[in-house]
Design an enzyme around this catalytic site. Sequence first.
Site, PDB file in Angstrom:
ATOM      1  N   ASP A 236       0.865  -1.167   0.000  1.00 43.18           N
ATOM      2  CA  ASP A 236       0.000   0.000   0.000  1.00 43.18           C
ATOM      3  C   ASP A 236       0.916   1.235   0.000  1.00 43.18           C
ATOM      4  O   ASP A 236       2.129   1.112   0.244  1.00 43.18           O
ATOM      5  CB  ASP A 236      -0.855  -0.065   1.276  1.00 43.18           C
ATOM      6  CG  ASP A 236      -1.596   1.216   1.531  1.00 43.18           C
ATOM      7  OD1 ASP A 236      -2.331   1.653   0.642  1.00 43.18           O
ATOM      8  OD2 ASP A 236      -1.439   1.789   2.633  1.00 43.18           O
TER       9      ASP A 236
ATOM     10  N   ASP B 145      -0.150   5.174   1.018  1.00 41.00           N
ATOM     11  CA  ASP B 145      -0.368   6.162   2.078  1.00 41.00           C
ATOM     12  C   ASP B 145      -0.339   5.514   3.459  1.00 41.00           C
ATOM     13  O   ASP B 145      -1.067   4.548   3.718  1.00 41.00           O
ATOM     14  CB  ASP B 145      -1.729   6.841   1.896  1.00 41.00           C
ATOM     15  CG  ASP B 145      -1.765   7.723   0.669  1.00 41.00           C
ATOM     16  OD1 ASP B 145      -0.904   8.601   0.552  1.00 41.00           O
ATOM     17  OD2 ASP B 145      -2.658   7.524  -0.172  1.00 41.00           O
TER      18      ASP B 145
ATOM     19  N   GLU C 194     -13.503   5.598   8.575  1.00 38.97           N
ATOM     20  CA  GLU C 194     -12.490   4.658   8.049  1.00 38.97           C
ATOM     21  C   GLU C 194     -11.828   3.868   9.179  1.00 38.97           C
ATOM     22  O   GLU C 194     -11.615   2.661   9.051  1.00 38.97           O
ATOM     23  CB  GLU C 194     -11.428   5.444   7.249  1.00 38.97           C
ATOM     24  CG  GLU C 194     -10.273   4.565   6.766  1.00 38.97           C
ATOM     25  CD  GLU C 194      -9.136   5.331   6.085  1.00 38.97           C
ATOM     26  OE1 GLU C 194      -9.294   6.498   5.726  1.00 38.97           O
ATOM     27  OE2 GLU C 194      -8.081   4.699   5.903  1.00 38.97           O
TER      28      GLU C 194
ATOM     29  N   LYS D 124      -9.746  -3.333  -3.058  1.00 36.44           N
ATOM     30  CA  LYS D 124      -8.447  -3.650  -3.666  1.00 36.44           C
ATOM     31  C   LYS D 124      -8.479  -5.048  -4.292  1.00 36.44           C
ATOM     32  O   LYS D 124      -7.790  -5.302  -5.272  1.00 36.44           O
ATOM     33  CB  LYS D 124      -7.323  -3.469  -2.650  1.00 36.44           C
ATOM     34  CG  LYS D 124      -7.093  -1.987  -2.330  1.00 36.44           C
ATOM     35  CD  LYS D 124      -5.809  -1.700  -1.605  1.00 36.44           C
ATOM     36  CE  LYS D 124      -5.580  -0.191  -1.493  1.00 36.44           C
ATOM     37  NZ  LYS D 124      -4.334   0.146  -0.785  1.00 36.44           N
TER      38      LYS D 124
ATOM     39  N   ASP E  10      -1.623  -0.763   5.810  1.00 34.29           N
ATOM     40  CA  ASP E  10      -1.957  -0.128   7.091  1.00 34.29           C
ATOM     41  C   ASP E  10      -3.456  -0.181   7.370  1.00 34.29           C
ATOM     42  O   ASP E  10      -3.894   0.257   8.430  1.00 34.29           O
ATOM     43  CB  ASP E  10      -1.499   1.338   7.132  1.00 34.29           C
ATOM     44  CG  ASP E  10      -2.439   2.253   6.383  1.00 34.29           C
ATOM     45  OD1 ASP E  10      -2.534   2.126   5.144  1.00 34.29           O
ATOM     46  OD2 ASP E  10      -3.109   3.072   7.027  1.00 34.29           O
TER      47      ASP E  10
HETATM   48  O1  C5P Z   1      -2.502   4.483  -0.534  1.00 31.80           O
HETATM   49  P1  C5P Z   1      -3.743   4.135   0.260  1.00 31.80           P
HETATM   50  O2  C5P Z   1      -4.532   3.018  -0.353  1.00 31.80           O
HETATM   51  O3  C5P Z   1      -3.452   3.951   1.704  1.00 31.80           O
HETATM   52  O4  C5P Z   1      -4.656   5.475   0.147  1.00 31.80           O
HETATM   53  C1  C5P Z   1      -5.861   5.612   0.786  1.00 31.80           C
HETATM   54  C2  C5P Z   1      -5.869   6.616   1.910  1.00 31.80           C
HETATM   55  O5  C5P Z   1      -6.223   7.897   1.411  1.00 31.80           O
HETATM   56  C3  C5P Z   1      -6.942   6.265   2.921  1.00 31.80           C
HETATM   57  O6  C5P Z   1      -6.388   5.648   4.051  1.00 31.80           O
HETATM   58  C4  C5P Z   1      -7.653   7.587   3.248  1.00 31.80           C
HETATM   59  O7  C5P Z   1      -7.530   7.967   4.608  1.00 31.80           O
HETATM   60  C5  C5P Z   1      -6.958   8.622   2.376  1.00 31.80           C
HETATM   61  N1  C5P Z   1      -7.923   9.519   1.703  1.00 31.80           N
HETATM   62  C6  C5P Z   1      -7.803  10.894   1.867  1.00 31.80           C
HETATM   63  N2  C5P Z   1      -8.677  11.745   1.226  1.00 31.80           N
HETATM   64  C7  C5P Z   1      -9.658  11.263   0.418  1.00 31.80           C
HETATM   65  C8  C5P Z   1      -9.778   9.868   0.223  1.00 31.80           C
HETATM   66  C9  C5P Z   1      -8.868   9.031   0.876  1.00 31.80           C
HETATM   67  O8  C5P Z   1      -6.910  11.339   2.593  1.00 31.80           O
HETATM   68  N3  C5P Z   1     -10.465  12.102  -0.193  1.00 31.80           N
HETATM   69 MG    MG Z   2      -2.820   3.232   3.460  1.00 35.84          MG
END
Ligand code: C5P
Ligand code: MG
Length: 289
Positions: free
Chosen positions: A38, A40, A85, A202, A227
């Site tokens: 992953d 973020d 989340e 995913k 994560d």
């Molecule tokens: O790379 P990863 O799959 O972890 O990216 C998803 C993350 O992006 C989520 O954990 C979520 O908290 C964050 N997110 C965000 N703003 C959004 C949508 C998702 O910060 N509008």
């Molecule tokens: Mg993540």
Amino acid sequence: MIPELSNPSVLMRDPERVQEILQSMMKAGSNTIQVISDFDMTLTRFAFNGKRCPTCHNILDNSKLITEDCREKLKELLNTYYPIEIDYTRSIEEKLPLMVEWWTKAHEILVKQEIKKNLLATAVGESDAKLRDGYQLFFDHLHKHSIPLLIFSAGIGDILEEVILQAGVFHPNVKVFSNYMDFDESGVLRAFKGELIHIYNKREGAMLNTGHFEELRARHNVLLLGDSLGDLTMADGVQDMENILKIGFLNDKVDERKKSYVDSYDIVLVKDETLEVPNAILLYLTGNR
Ligand code: C5P
Ligand code: MG
């Protein structure tokens, strides 16, 4: 075997099973391994000096590329949906439609901002995004040993590529599945491409990319890094899997979520902002220990 597994940040449901998986993967050799990670809050830091670090989306939220009004709206969405989340009292089934809502609303708002492609690099450069300590060794070692790294992110592909490019680690062994921006011929954001990837689909994202896993079908051993509990399905497209070792970063709401993480990930790293443990595992698996 790997001293870092005794670090205070490490939790394991079944340490013996972890040793067995590691031994089996090491014996099979580095040409049988693939890494699926992953982005973020897994490859990037969750916090630095007590302050939250941005996700791909937050890099835009905090940038000069959007208006104040848009920033307010995106912050509101974050304040509404991020607590959902990480809410351990709700099931994935309950959270899934709400996560789709979050991503959809955020992308709709971003598309109205006429964001220019040629300004993304500056926004990333000016952001507080940080890869976890040890990232250089992680990326360089995988590259040196020709181990494929799939970065599978529900973030924004254009932004995450820029983060690893600016860090000098976007090596040819790296492949990215993510949400990519669609720009018109004058370089202005008009939409997001393809099927939306959010944190709980995913598995479906993996199934749309069978070609990638077909190419890597001789690599039966998978190291998975995530994560979120949604990240556990990132390897569902892997063919002929023999072993999988799942490493999970537990960054937030630690006490409430510890049990579910230890139940689902083989190794849980609690409030560990580094890649020290994954790196130690990689060194072991490639015979550098
Ligand atoms: O790379 P990863 O799959 O972890 O990216 C998803 C993350 O992006 C989520 O954990 C979520 O908290 C964050 N997110 C965000 N703003 C959004 C949508 C998702 O910060 N509008
Ligand atoms: Mg993540």
